[in-house]
Design a protein around this motif. Structure first.
Motif, PDB file in Angstrom:
ATOM      1  N   LEU A 138       0.830  -1.202   0.000  1.00  0.00           N
ATOM      2  CA  LEU A 138       0.000   0.000   0.000  1.00  0.00           C
ATOM      3  C   LEU A 138       0.865   1.253   0.000  1.00  0.00           C
ATOM      4  O   LEU A 138       1.606   1.517   0.955  1.00  0.00           O
ATOM      5  N   ASP A 139       0.810   2.003  -1.066  1.00  0.00           N
ATOM      6  CA  ASP A 139       1.298   3.374  -1.197  1.00  0.00           C
ATOM      7  C   ASP A 139       2.785   3.568  -0.893  1.00  0.00           C
ATOM      8  O   ASP A 139       3.158   4.439  -0.097  1.00  0.00           O
ATOM      9  N   VAL A 140       3.605   2.760  -1.563  1.00  0.00           N
ATOM     10  CA  VAL A 140       5.044   2.949  -1.444  1.00  0.00           C
ATOM     11  C   VAL A 140       5.679   2.344  -2.692  1.00  0.00           C
ATOM     12  O   VAL A 140       5.032   1.585  -3.432  1.00  0.00           O
ATOM     13  N   LEU A 141       6.928   2.694  -2.948  1.00  0.00           N
ATOM     14  CA  LEU A 141       7.722   2.054  -3.983  1.00  0.00           C
ATOM     15  C   LEU A 141       8.783   1.184  -3.327  1.00  0.00           C
ATOM     16  O   LEU A 141       9.171   1.427  -2.183  1.00  0.00           O
ATOM     17  N   PRO A 142       9.291   0.170  -4.032  1.00  0.00           N
ATOM     18  CA  PRO A 142      10.443  -0.553  -3.500  1.00  0.00           C
ATOM     19  C   PRO A 142      11.568   0.428  -3.173  1.00  0.00           C
ATOM     20  O   PRO A 142      11.715   1.476  -3.824  1.00  0.00           O
ATOM     21  N   THR A 143      12.365   0.115  -2.170  1.00  0.00           N
ATOM     22  CA  THR A 143      13.358   1.045  -1.638  1.00  0.00           C
ATOM     23  C   THR A 143      14.245   1.643  -2.725  1.00  0.00           C
ATOM     24  O   THR A 143      14.439   2.871  -2.783  1.00  0.00           O
ATOM     25  N   LEU A 144      14.809   0.820  -3.558  1.00  0.00           N
ATOM     26  CA  LEU A 144      15.740   1.298  -4.574  1.00  0.00           C
ATOM     27  C   LEU A 144      15.061   2.278  -5.524  1.00  0.00           C
ATOM     28  O   LEU A 144      15.636   3.333  -5.873  1.00  0.00           O
ATOM     29  N   ASP A 145      13.849   1.988  -5.928  1.00  0.00           N
ATOM     30  CA  ASP A 145      13.119   2.877  -6.830  1.00  0.00           C
ATOM     31  C   ASP A 145      12.723   4.178  -6.138  1.00  0.00           C
ATOM     32  O   ASP A 145      12.708   5.243  -6.763  1.00  0.00           O
ATOM     33  N   MET A 146      12.409   4.083  -4.860  1.00  0.00           N
ATOM     34  CA  MET A 146      12.051   5.287  -4.107  1.00  0.00           C
ATOM     35  C   MET A 146      13.172   6.320  -4.190  1.00  0.00           C
ATOM     36  O   MET A 146      12.937   7.498  -4.473  1.00  0.00           O
ATOM     37  N   TRP A 147      14.401   5.882  -3.974  1.00  0.00           N
ATOM     38  CA  TRP A 147      15.528   6.812  -4.030  1.00  0.00           C
ATOM     39  C   TRP A 147      15.779   7.265  -5.458  1.00  0.00           C
ATOM     40  O   TRP A 147      16.157   8.427  -5.702  1.00  0.00           O
ATOM     41  N   ASP A 148      15.582   6.395  -6.428  1.00  0.00           N
ATOM     42  CA  ASP A 148      15.842   6.746  -7.823  1.00  0.00           C
ATOM     43  C   ASP A 148      14.923   7.860  -8.327  1.00  0.00           C
ATOM     44  O   ASP A 148      15.327   8.678  -9.157  1.00  0.00           O
ATOM     45  N   VAL A 149      13.669   7.881  -7.857  1.00  0.00           N
ATOM     46  CA  VAL A 149      12.710   8.850  -8.398  1.00  0.00           C
ATOM     47  C   VAL A 149      12.723  10.178  -7.645  1.00  0.00           C
ATOM     48  O   VAL A 149      12.124  11.153  -8.115  1.00  0.00           O
ATOM     49  N   MET A 150      13.393  10.247  -6.507  1.00  0.00           N
ATOM     50  CA  MET A 150      13.419  11.488  -5.734  1.00  0.00           C
ATOM     51  C   MET A 150      14.499  12.416  -6.290  1.00  0.00           C
ATOM     52  O   MET A 150      15.690  12.121  -6.211  1.00  0.00           O
ATOM     53  N   HIS A 151      14.075  13.547  -6.866  1.00  0.00           N
ATOM     54  CA  HIS A 151      15.054  14.485  -7.393  1.00  0.00           C
ATOM     55  C   HIS A 151      14.390  15.855  -7.571  1.00  0.00           C
ATOM     56  O   HIS A 151      13.168  15.987  -7.644  1.00  0.00           O
ATOM     57  N   GLY A 152      15.211  16.878  -7.618  1.00  0.00           N
ATOM     58  CA  GLY A 152      14.704  18.231  -7.810  1.00  0.00           C
ATOM     59  C   GLY A 152      13.819  18.700  -6.679  1.00  0.00           C
ATOM     60  O   GLY A 152      13.802  18.138  -5.578  1.00  0.00           O
ATOM     61  N   THR A 153      13.044  19.740  -6.947  1.00  0.00           N
ATOM     62  CA  THR A 153      12.198  20.306  -5.898  1.00  0.00           C
ATOM     63  C   THR A 153      11.081  19.359  -5.478  1.00  0.00           C
ATOM     64  O   THR A 153      10.579  19.461  -4.358  1.00  0.00           O
ATOM     65  N   SER A 154      10.696  18.413  -6.349  1.00  0.00           N
ATOM     66  CA  SER A 154       9.652  17.468  -5.975  1.00  0.00           C
ATOM     67  C   SER A 154      10.079  16.585  -4.813  1.00  0.00           C
ATOM     68  O   SER A 154       9.245  16.040  -4.096  1.00  0.00           O
ATOM     69  N   ALA A 155      11.396  16.444  -4.606  1.00  0.00           N
ATOM     70  CA  ALA A 155      11.897  15.609  -3.519  1.00  0.00           C
ATOM     71  C   ALA A 155      11.636  16.228  -2.151  1.00  0.00           C
ATOM     72  O   ALA A 155      11.810  15.559  -1.129  1.00  0.00           O
ATOM     73  N   ALA A 156      11.194  17.499  -2.122  1.00  0.00           N
ATOM     74  CA  ALA A 156      10.912  18.141  -0.834  1.00  0.00           C
ATOM     75  C   ALA A 156       9.845  17.392  -0.052  1.00  0.00           C
ATOM     76  O   ALA A 156       9.841  17.418   1.183  1.00  0.00           O
ATOM     77  N   VAL A 157       8.939  16.702  -0.757  1.00  0.00           N
ATOM     78  CA  VAL A 157       7.890  15.944  -0.076  1.00  0.00           C
ATOM     79  C   VAL A 157       8.497  14.837   0.782  1.00  0.00           C
ATOM     80  O   VAL A 157       7.883  14.379   1.748  1.00  0.00           O
TER      81      VAL A 157
END
Length: 309
Positions: A138-157
């Motif tokens: 429920l409402d998460v990405l696998p750990t490795l993908d979570m870090w891969d998609v976090m970038h730029g100002t959107s990562a502030a969340v």
């Protein structure tokens, strides 16, 4: 006294040397189902879903190590694997879950997790494919993908991910100085109005919210250690699986908000790379979907359990 799930029996189950988990159990028959909570919550987040599933399944709801009423071992002082401590690695926490189920007499079981619990569930599915029959996230990405998609100002969340990834000391001090404000921030920000208690009621009744805040303020070091592991040893384990081609071989169901579009990635495609037998769905509620949309979550779990690998 902290609230409990009505009708469930509570057990203290040893899972490792000097570590026992608080576990709520009810029901019999059918495929055993283990439900793992997320942050900043405890097993209570499953109170609606668990009660429904217990009508025809054995339902097991532990507090993860480091959370709720479960033991909170200190993070290992010395690196023990790949330069990182393993006390709160998802591999260690997944082994806890397998130990709980076996202590209760179940060598095979379905496993559903939310948020942090989903990361533990994924690791259990990768490490124990002969044990986990079905897997839900429920409402998460696998750990490795979570870090891969976090970038730029959107990562502030995900500012908390970066804060708790720092070496021991500063994160614990900062969060420990105002724990209710810190943990309450996520309960308020990530939930939508209304929810499981009815359109006019809060997602978290006062006693449940108070229980979440109390449990979290008493667990700052272990919660931080859990998150720190996700920026260290958990990434190493995921990378090893990606390189070896290890995948989730059981039926997998994923429910998520449609935040992938906002952050610029295809969540279903990321999950499909890990889970060949995948059903991926988006839901129109907040992050705490087991409390905001329990009927939808329960149906998804029941549908998952009908699938064969």
């Amino acid at each position: 006294m902290s609230p409990t799930i009505p009708g469930f029996a509570y057990h203290r189950i040893p899972v490792a040397a000097d570590v026992s988990l608080n576990v709520a159990v009810e029901g019999s028959g059918g495929t055993p189902v283990v439900l793992l909570h997320g942050f900043p919550q405890t097993h209570l987040m499953w109170r609606h879903v668990a009660a429904d599933l217990a009508a025809d399944h054995t339902v097991i709801c532990p507090d993860l190590r480091g959370y709720g009423a479960s033991d909170k071992p200190a993070e290992a002082a010395e690196p023990t694997e790949a330069g990182h401590p393993t006390t709160y690695s998802k591999r260690t926490m997944a082994a806890d879950v397998v130990a709980v189920a076996r202590e209760l007499g179940h060598d095979r079981f379905a496993l559903v997790g939310h948020d942090r619990g989903a990361l533990v569930a994924v690791r259990a599915g990768l490490d124990h494919p002969g044990t986990v029959t079905h897997l839900g996230s429920l409402d998460v990405l696998p750990t490795l993908d979570m870090w891969d998609v976090m970038h730029g100002t959107s990562a502030a969340v995900g500012f908390h991910l970066y804060l708790m990834a720092q070496p021991p000391g500063l994160p614990e001090e900062l969060i420990g100085a105002a724990p209710d404000a810190f943990f309450g921030h996520f309960l308020d920000l990530w939930a939508r109005d209304g929810g499981a208690e009815g359109a006019e009621a809060p997602v978290f009744p006062d006693d449940v919210r108070a229980a979440y805040l109390k449990a979290s303020r008493e667990a700052v070091p272990s919660i931080v250690a859990d998150y720190r592991a996700s920026a260290g040893i958990d990434v190493a384990h995921d990378l090893a699986d990606r390189e070896s081609g290890n995948k989730l071989r059981m039926p997998v169901s994923v429910l998520q908000q449609d935040w992938g579009a906002a952050l610029g990635f295809d969540a279903a495609a990321l999950w499909a790379a890990w889970a060949p037998d995948l059903v991926h769905s988006t839901v129109s509620c907040g992050h705490f979907m087991a409390e905001e949309a329990p009927a939808e979550v329960t149906k998804a779990i029941r549908d998952l359990l009908t699938r064969t690998g």
